[in-house]
Write a protein that holds these residues in place. Sequence first.
Motif, PDB file in Angstrom:
ATOM      1  N   PRO A  62       0.835  -1.228  -0.080  1.00 22.55           N
ATOM      2  CA  PRO A  62       0.085   0.006   0.107  1.00 22.55           C
ATOM      3  C   PRO A  62       0.782   1.278   0.010  1.00 22.55           C
ATOM      4  O   PRO A  62       0.361   2.163  -0.340  1.00 22.55           O
ATOM      5  CB  PRO A  62      -0.808  -0.020   1.245  1.00 22.55           C
ATOM      6  N   LYS A  63       2.173   1.392   0.635  1.00 22.63           N
ATOM      7  CA  LYS A  63       2.863   2.410   0.554  1.00 22.63           C
ATOM      8  C   LYS A  63       3.997   2.608  -0.430  1.00 22.63           C
ATOM      9  O   LYS A  63       4.045   3.685  -0.964  1.00 22.63           O
ATOM     10  CB  LYS A  63       3.787   2.337   2.197  1.00 22.63           C
ATOM     11  N   ASN A  64       4.451   1.584  -0.892  1.00 18.37           N
ATOM     12  CA  ASN A  64       5.610   1.730  -1.779  1.00 18.37           C
ATOM     13  C   ASN A  64       5.419   0.410  -2.614  1.00 18.37           C
ATOM     14  O   ASN A  64       5.816  -0.824  -2.399  1.00 18.37           O
ATOM     15  CB  ASN A  64       6.982   1.511  -1.135  1.00 18.37           C
ATOM     16  N   ALA A 120       7.619  -3.639  -2.688  1.00 16.88           N
ATOM     17  CA  ALA A 120       6.802  -4.858  -2.809  1.00 16.88           C
ATOM     18  C   ALA A 120       7.381  -5.731  -3.925  1.00 16.88           C
ATOM     19  O   ALA A 120       7.674  -6.942  -3.966  1.00 16.88           O
ATOM     20  CB  ALA A 120       5.551  -4.694  -2.769  1.00 16.88           C
ATOM     21  N   ASN A 121       7.527  -5.167  -4.995  1.00 18.06           N
ATOM     22  CA  ASN A 121       8.013  -5.957  -6.424  1.00 18.06           C
ATOM     23  C   ASN A 121       9.525  -6.251  -6.198  1.00 18.06           C
ATOM     24  O   ASN A 121       9.927  -7.286  -6.535  1.00 18.06           O
ATOM     25  CB  ASN A 121       7.861  -4.876  -7.597  1.00 18.06           C
ATOM     26  N   TYR A 149       6.308 -10.388 -13.181  1.00 12.00           N
ATOM     27  CA  TYR A 149       6.831 -10.310 -11.838  1.00 12.00           C
ATOM     28  C   TYR A 149       6.963  -9.397 -10.958  1.00 12.00           C
ATOM     29  O   TYR A 149       7.401  -9.172  -9.868  1.00 12.00           O
ATOM     30  CB  TYR A 149       8.481 -10.741 -11.775  1.00 12.00           C
ATOM     31  N   LYS A 150       5.466  -8.505 -11.027  1.00 13.97           N
ATOM     32  CA  LYS A 150       5.128  -7.726 -10.103  1.00 13.97           C
ATOM     33  C   LYS A 150       4.134  -8.410  -9.050  1.00 13.97           C
ATOM     34  O   LYS A 150       3.606  -9.185  -9.402  1.00 13.97           O
ATOM     35  CB  LYS A 150       4.215  -6.780 -10.806  1.00 13.97           C
ATOM     36  N   PHE A 151       4.181  -7.806  -7.820  1.00 15.64           N
ATOM     37  CA  PHE A 151       3.374  -8.285  -6.778  1.00 15.64           C
ATOM     38  C   PHE A 151       1.907  -7.995  -7.146  1.00 15.64           C
ATOM     39  O   PHE A 151       1.534  -6.848  -7.550  1.00 15.64           O
ATOM     40  CB  PHE A 151       3.913  -7.626  -5.500  1.00 15.64           C
ATOM     41  N   PRO A 164      -5.253  -8.258  -5.524  1.00 12.47           N
ATOM     42  CA  PRO A 164      -6.574  -8.111  -6.344  1.00 12.47           C
ATOM     43  C   PRO A 164      -7.259  -6.957  -6.044  1.00 12.47           C
ATOM     44  O   PRO A 164      -7.335  -6.651  -4.775  1.00 12.47           O
ATOM     45  CB  PRO A 164      -7.388  -9.529  -5.652  1.00 12.47           C
ATOM     46  N   GLY A 165      -7.801  -6.362  -6.985  1.00 13.23           N
ATOM     47  CA  GLY A 165      -8.617  -5.106  -6.963  1.00 13.23           C
ATOM     48  C   GLY A 165      -7.861  -3.893  -7.200  1.00 13.23           C
ATOM     49  O   GLY A 165      -8.447  -2.996  -7.434  1.00 13.23           O
ATOM     50  N   ILE A 166      -6.473  -4.099  -6.929  1.00 13.84           N
ATOM     51  CA  ILE A 166      -5.863  -2.926  -7.160  1.00 13.84           C
ATOM     52  C   ILE A 166      -5.007  -2.861  -8.380  1.00 13.84           C
ATOM     53  O   ILE A 166      -5.175  -2.116  -9.198  1.00 13.84           O
ATOM     54  CB  ILE A 166      -4.836  -2.602  -5.913  1.00 13.84           C
ATOM     55  N   ASN A 167      -4.082  -3.909  -8.613  1.00 13.21           N
ATOM     56  CA  ASN A 167      -3.356  -4.232  -9.966  1.00 13.21           C
ATOM     57  C   ASN A 167      -3.598  -5.428 -10.333  1.00 13.21           C
ATOM     58  O   ASN A 167      -2.628  -5.790 -11.363  1.00 13.21           O
ATOM     59  CB  ASN A 167      -1.860  -3.926  -9.803  1.00 13.21           C
TER      60      ASN A 167
END
Length: 106
Positions: free
Chosen positions: A31-33, A37-38, A68-70, A73-76
């Motif tokens: 949520p912050k960065n 996370a990736n 290879y991105k985190f 669901p619902g966001i990206n």
Amino acid sequence: MSKPLISKGKQKEIALERIRKLFKEAESAFPKNKTLANKYVTLARKLAMKVRLSLPLELKRRYCKHCYKFLKPGINARVRTRDGKVIISCLECKKFMRIPIRKLKS
């Protein structure tokens, strides 16, 4: 070459523990960065490849197989069911993954 100090089974056990921790950190950092996370997902994948460990299914489905991105669901990511399959669409690279739904044996 000398023998490794830790046996291969123990190495894989330690690596799996660290991979789970990295995915937990990716979940909390998302949520912050998003880039952090990736980065955690990339580190977890590299660690798994180094010790020749296949990721558990619940972790494999948390990142996009193409970019290879985190995935959250619902966001990206978009998760849909269709024709006996779960379709996870990555909204970052516009690719998707199809996962068959297995029938339960009774």
